[in-house]
Motif scaffolding. Structure first.
Motif: not given
Length: 528
Positions: A56-61, A308-310, A317-318
Motif C-alpha cells: 500500500x505504497x503512496x507518495x509519502x510512505x 483507493x491507492x494513489x 488503483x481502486x
C-alpha cells in the motif's frame, strides 16, 4: 499493530518532503543505529520467519511487515541509501501470540519518488538484549511528478494441490516478475487456497511425479485460525516469493479461496469440514489475511479490503472487495436491485463512484477479483447457480444490476480512462467491452485484462456473457480435456503494465512464467 512516524507533520506537506530533509531528520539517530552491536548467541536469537513485505505504497510512505518466531519487538530502520548511512531508527512495536507474532508498521513522511530501504530485526521480549539477524527490504514511493510507472498483476497461488516443488524450481513466476523490477504487484486474490490440501506427491498425466514441500497444517482444509495462518505461511516458504516480497510492494485483495471455494453467506460446506459455520470460517480467514499482508488499516471499518491507492499523477488503483458484502450465491436473476443481488453492496458501490469522480489521475485501474463478462457457476459440475457477476446472455439482472449502474455512472459523470484488471479464472485473456455489441449499452467502451494463475492449476476458457458486449481480443487457456495443468506445464500467467511518464500511454502485456510476451496493446489516454 501500526505505527505512524512523525505524526505532527500535516499531510499536505508529505508529498513534497525532499531527500535532504529526510536525511536531516535521520541524522540524529544514525550513529547510534549503526553502532549497535549484534549478540553472538545465535541459537538464542529470534528468527524472522517469513521474510519481509511492504505494501500500500503512496507518495509519502507505506506499510512494512514481518513475522517473528516468539514474542518480540519489531525494530525498523529506514533509509534512502542501501548502505543505511542515513538510517532512521523507529520506535519498536510488539509482535505477540495474539497476532501470530506478525507486526506491521506504517512509515510516513518519506520523500516521494524515492527508493527507500528498510531493515527489520526482532528483539526477544523475554531477553531484550537478544536480537535477530536483520532482514533488508526496499520499495519506491509513488512519484509526485509524471515519471514512468510499471507494475505487474495476477492471482491464484498454490491452488489445486500444486505447492512448492523444488524439482520444478519453486514458484518461478515470482522470479520472472521480479526481473521486471516493477513498482508494485497488484495481487488480484486467491492469495492462498485455504480449502486446498497440499499432498507430498501428485502423479501427473504423463506418469511423472510432482513432489511438494509439505507442512502438517496443509494436510487438510483450513478451519482454525492457526490453520488459516499456516496457509499463508506455507507460501512464504518459497524462496522466489520471499525475494520478490523484499523488493516489490504488494497491493493485495482477497477472493474466495482465502476462505473456501465459492464462499458466500449461503455456502453449504462439504463433508471435509468439521466446522459447519461459514460465517465463523470467514471471520477466521479474514483475521489471518489481514495479519499476513501489509494492508493499510481502515479506522472507520477495521478489516476493510476495499480502498483507493494513489500512485502518482498517472495512476489511481481502486481495490474492490467482491466477497464481504455480496448476497448469497444462487440463481441471481432478479430484475430489481436488492440484497439478493448485492455484489459490491451499496456502501462500497457509493464509495467507488465517489472515488472515481474525485480522481484526477490519468488512469483509473479498477482491481476486480472476478471478471465482468465470464460465467462462473456456483455448481460447476451441473452448470447451476451464480458465483461471479455474469448471469448469462440478455439484459442486466441479479448482480449485473450493480455493474450496469456503475458503468452508466462512469459514462454520465464523464469519468475517462478506466481499465479493469482481474484474475480468478486461471488463464490469460484480453476483453474489450463494446456497447455496440452489448444488451446493455449505456456505457463507454473499456478494456478488461485477465492474468493468472501465478502458481496454481491452469483452467479455461470460460463461457462469455453478452450483457456488456465483451469481445475476446486474446486468450490463452488449456482448452477442453486439458484442465488443471500443473505449473510445470508452463501455463502460468501474469500481466505487466507500463505507463509512459511523458505521454501517459498505458502499455499492457500478458506474459507467461518463462517471460514470453504473449500479447500486448498500448492504450491512448483521453484528456482528464
Amino acid at each position: 499493530m501500526t505505527f505512524r512516524i512523525a505524526r505532527s507533520m500535516s499531510r499536505h506537506g508529505l508529498r513534497g518532503i525532499s531527500r535532504r530533509r529526510f536525511l536531516t531528520t535521520a541524522g540524529a539517530t544514525a550513529v547510534g543505529i549503526m553502532a549497535m552491536p549484534y549478540l553472538s548467541r545465535a541459537a538464542d536469537r529470534p528468527i524472522v520467519t517469513s521474510g519481509v513485505q511492504s505494501g500500500d505504497i503512496g507518495a509519502d510512505g507505506g506499510v512494512v511487515w514481518a513475522r517473528a518466531d516468539r514474542p518480540s519487538q519489531m525494530l525498523v530502520e529506514v533509509a534512502t541509501t542501501e548502505s543505511f548511512a542515513d538510517a532512521r531508527k523507529l520506535p519498536p512495536i510488539a509482535a505477540l501470540p495474539e497476532s501470530d507474532f506478525t507486526a506491521k508498521m506504517l512509515l510516513e513522511n518519506l520523500p516521494s519518488g524515492q527508493q527507500i530501504f528498510y531493515r527489520v530485526r526482532f528483539r526477544d521480549l523475554a531477553h531484550i538484549a537478544i536480537e535477530s539477524e536483520p532482514v533488508v527490504g526496499r520499495f519506491r514511493t509513488a512519484p509526485s511528478d509524471r515519471r514512468d510507472v510499471s507494475f505487474v498483476w495476477g492471482g491464484d497461488v498454490a491452488g489445486q494441490g500444486w505447492g512448492i516443488n523444488p524439482d520444478d524450481g519453486g514458484m518461478l513466476t515470482f522470479a520472472t516478475m521480479r526481473r521486471h523490477r516493477p513498482d508494485f504487484l497488484l495481487h488480484s486474490g486467491d492469495t492462498v487456497y485455504a480449502d486446498g490440501p497440499i499432498k507430498g506427491e501428485v502423479t501427473l498425466a504423463d506418469g511423472k511425479v510432482w513432489k511438494n514441500i509439505t507442512i502438517p497444517e496443509k494436510a487438510k482444509v483450513a478451519e482454525t485460525l492457526d490453520e488459516f495462518r499456516a496457509a499463508h505461511k506455507y507460501n512464504f516458504m518459497d524462496e522466489h516469493l520471499r525475494a520478490f516480497n523484499a523488493e516489490v510492494p504488494v497491493f493485495v485483495q482477497w477472493d474466495d479461496h482465502e476462505v473456501t471455494n465459492n464462499w458466500s453467506a449461503s455456502k453449504e460446506l462439504p463433508a471435509s469440514y468439521k466446522e459447519r459455520n461459514i460465517n465463523l470460517l470467514a471471520a477466521r480467514a479474514a483475521r489471518a489475511f489481514h495479519e499476513m499482508y501489509p494492508i493499510r488499516e481502515s479506522i472507520s471499518e477495521p478489516g476493510r479490503v476495499y480502498r483507493t491507492l494513489n500512485y502518482g499523477p498517472h495512476l489511481d488503483v481502486f481495490m474492490l472487495d467482491e466477497r464481504s458484502y455480496r448476497g448469497a450465491n444462487g440463481p441471481n436473476q432478479e430484475t430489481a436491485y436488492g440484497p439478493e443481488s448485492y455484489f459490491l453492496g451499496p456502501e462500497q458501490l457509493a464509495w467507488l463512484k465517489r472515488a472515481l469522480l474525485n480522481s484526477r489521475a490519468t488512469w483509473k485501474v479498477i482491481a476486480s477479483d472476478m471478471p465482468l463478462g465470464l460465467i462462473v457457476y456456483d455448481d460447476a459440475r451441473n452448470k447451476q447457480g451464480s458465483e461471479a457477476l455474469a448471469q448469462g446472455d440478455g439484459p442486466p439482472r441479479g448482480r449485473e444490476l450493480e455493474i450496469a449502474d456503475l458503468l452508466r455512472f462512469i459514462k454520465t459523470a464523464g469519468v475517462v480512462n478506466t481499465v479493469w484488471l482481474t484474475a480468478d479464472v486461471h488463464y490469460a485473456a484480453a476483453h474489450y467491452y463494446n456497447p455496440d455489441k452489448a444488451q446493455f449499452q449505456e456505457f463507454d467502451p473499456f478494456w478488461e485484462f485477465v492474468a493468472g494463475p501465478l502458481h496454481a492449476g491452469t483452467f479455461g476458457p470460460n463461457e462469455m456473457d453478452n450483457t456488456f458486449g465483451p469481445e475476446v481480443k486474446f486468450i490463452k487457456a488449456p482448452g477442453p480435456g486439458k484442465q488443471n495443468l500443473p505449473p510445470s506445464a508452463g501455463m502460468q500467467f501474469f500481466g505487466h503494465v507500463r505507463i509512459d511518464g511523458a505521454s501517459g500511454q498505458m502499455a499492457v502485456t500478458l506474459r507467461d512464467r518463462a517471460d514470453t510476451a504473449l500479447w500486448s496493446t498500448t492504450l491512448e489516454p483521453k484528456p482528464v
